[in-house]
Design an enzyme around this catalytic site. Sequence first.
Site, PDB file in Angstrom:
ATOM      1  CD  GLU A  34      -2.854   1.357   0.254  1.00 45.01           C
ATOM      2  OE1 GLU A  34      -3.492   2.423   0.190  1.00 45.01           O
ATOM      3  OE2 GLU A  34      -3.021   0.417  -0.545  1.00 45.01           O
ATOM      4  CG  ASP A  36       6.043  -0.466  -2.327  1.00 49.70           C
ATOM      5  OD1 ASP A  36       6.820   0.346  -1.777  1.00 49.70           O
ATOM      6  OD2 ASP A  36       6.181  -1.698  -2.260  1.00 49.70           O
ATOM      7  CE  LYS A 115      13.323  -4.250  -1.233  1.00 43.30           C
ATOM      8  NZ  LYS A 115      12.862  -4.250   0.175  1.00 43.30           N
ATOM      9  CE  LYS A 314       9.012  -4.313  -1.940  1.00 40.25           C
ATOM     10  NZ  LYS A 314       8.553  -3.198  -1.086  1.00 40.25           N
ATOM     11  CB  CYS A 408     -17.729 -24.227  26.007  1.00 43.59           C
ATOM     12  SG  CYS A 408     -17.302 -25.128  24.497  1.00 43.59           S
ATOM     13  CB  CYS A 411     -20.132 -28.475  25.507  1.00 41.80           C
ATOM     14  SG  CYS A 411     -18.820 -27.835  26.596  1.00 41.80           S
ATOM     15  CB  CYS A 426     -14.098 -25.571  26.809  1.00 41.88           C
ATOM     16  SG  CYS A 426     -15.416 -26.749  27.188  1.00 41.88           S
TER      17      CYS A 426
END
Length: 671
Positions: A34, A36, A115, A314, A408, A411, A426
Amino acid sequence: MESIEQQLTELRTTLRHHEYLYHVMDAPEIPDAEYDRLMRELRELETKHPELITPDSPTQRVGAAPLAAFSQIRHEVPMLSLDNVFDEESFLAFNKRVQDRLKSNEKVTWCCELKLDGLAVSILYENGVLVSAATRGDGTTGEDITSNVRTIRAIPLKLHGENIPARLEVRGEVFLPQAGFEKINEDARRTGGKVFANPRNAAAGSLRQLDPRITAKRPLTFFCYGVGVLEGGELPDTHLGRLLQFKKWGLPVSDRVTLCESAEEVLAFYHKVEEDRPTLGFDIDGVVIKVNSLAQQEQLGFVARAPRWAVAFKFPAQEQMTFVRDVEFQVGRTGAITPVARLEPVHVAGVLVSNATLHNADEIERLGLRIGDKVVIRRAGDVIPQVVNVVLSERPEDTREVVFPTHCPVCGSDVERVEGEAVARCTGGLICGAQRKESLKHFVSRRAMDVDGMGDKIIDQLVEKEYVHTPADLFKLTAGKLTGLERMGPKSAQNVVNALEKAKETTFARFLYALGIREVGEATAAGLAAYFGTLEALEAASIEELQKVPDVGIVVASHVHNFFAEESNRNVISELLAEGVHWPEPIVINAEEIDSPFAGKTVVLTGSLSQMSRDDAKARLVELGAKVAGSVSKKTDLVIAGEAAGSKLAKAQELGIEVIDETEMLHLLGS
């Protein structure tokens, strides 16, 4: 509609914000991909409107300002970054630009490197002695991390060999192998310390400690990839030649560095590294491609922030952003309740991801996660996708708190969290259908009892129809009963019955592992089996006796002791034996009577072996009188290091323990 000036201002402000988080705070909020994308968008706008470029634009410099807590070092030669390409077409265009700019018939060869996803550093040697080290910082000024770098064992404090320049500035990457990263986070979760999102953040956080003693405890390592200052000496006239010279002087260089004669060979190198990426043992995010000839590099020169003679190619992003639609809770075979984020599906590293683990309540609190948040998802190799961080700057208004269950979800039994443990469990035990299913799936798995053809869907149906309650019930199944399951014809049913019959003949170690005792993995099960020899001896062992087994501490010993103290567990074991489960009588090995270089020694295997499996190697070592342990300690006599050995190798070197490679191990096994 925004003006061009407004778009530029907004992009620059956004990029500066993320540069600060990445370089200064070591807490990136968005994936590299993002960042880049935003940088490409800014660069494209500035290319169209060069009159609007400002000196402080992110396109005109490398990184961010150094932390005030460290003194600063000014780079005599700026530490520039690299331009990126993301596909073959872009690389071939870069290749053409290089060829066109050189304007000669002289052949271009390429030096190709990994890299590394770590922290770029500069290390200055004067007369072969390390005198200072600095981070990249903003490219012209970095932070003085000399004391911390001196703690990294891969970095020589003094170079050795001939013709070492009077002043030599080596540049490279400090990084953290994946095994070391996992160990740091495991310790942090146990002690309530800081858990790192990825190895790069852990490396940066380790290297930028104000207390070098903390850095010294972290298994950091280093590869060099270039040179800055060079005075009072000469270096070879090719990039590869320089790296090989560095290696002769004692500096670590990746053995993956490759000379490519053409663009086609570069692309083949890229794809081979991409294929090998999951097995490297450390994180990379692409390959770096450099013109090999120094004369050609000088001819090509630089642009404002990067050389024209190198580029980073990349890989597809392993991190992406998406939204958390819900959080659900799964129950494992030991009752552990794991929160799982249900995501807006997103492609990460070529795989469509719709779920990500959140580990436990502490992790949710650490992330500050709410349902509806925008998050960064990371997927590396075969690792289960995980939420790296929340993009707080883009939090929607209608997010909801994640509420951890008190009962849980399967159960209805109470959920408890033992003091000092991160995991909530649980309390339902085998009355909990989820625990029963997961316990049975573990019992029949390949590394446990290895029941061929007994898949997860069959186990689910067997539990739901109440045909099976304990592992012993599996061996009471008939072909007739199995044909009542979905997609199970007479032939398939008989195959499963035959597989169950075959699985009755096992080993003591596999049997122990199959029982699913908490904290008892394959290595611990093998250690217990080798030490006690018989089930009767193990059942009668005290907590103190259990701790005499290599790698068994008070926690594991307590779990094992408590398991065998539970009457219901003993009853299940008795039923299994009555159904015909058996293993060979133990061969009592007296190490003193064995003529073997491994006799009586505590041995640790680390890294991957190419000539034989780890299980076969362990079995052979035990036959020759060795005790095979899972971790390195002062009691370890020998470490066998395969490829991509990580923190265990580093610890062995730190403790001065003898280390041999696979070739030497095979030679000794043969002797």
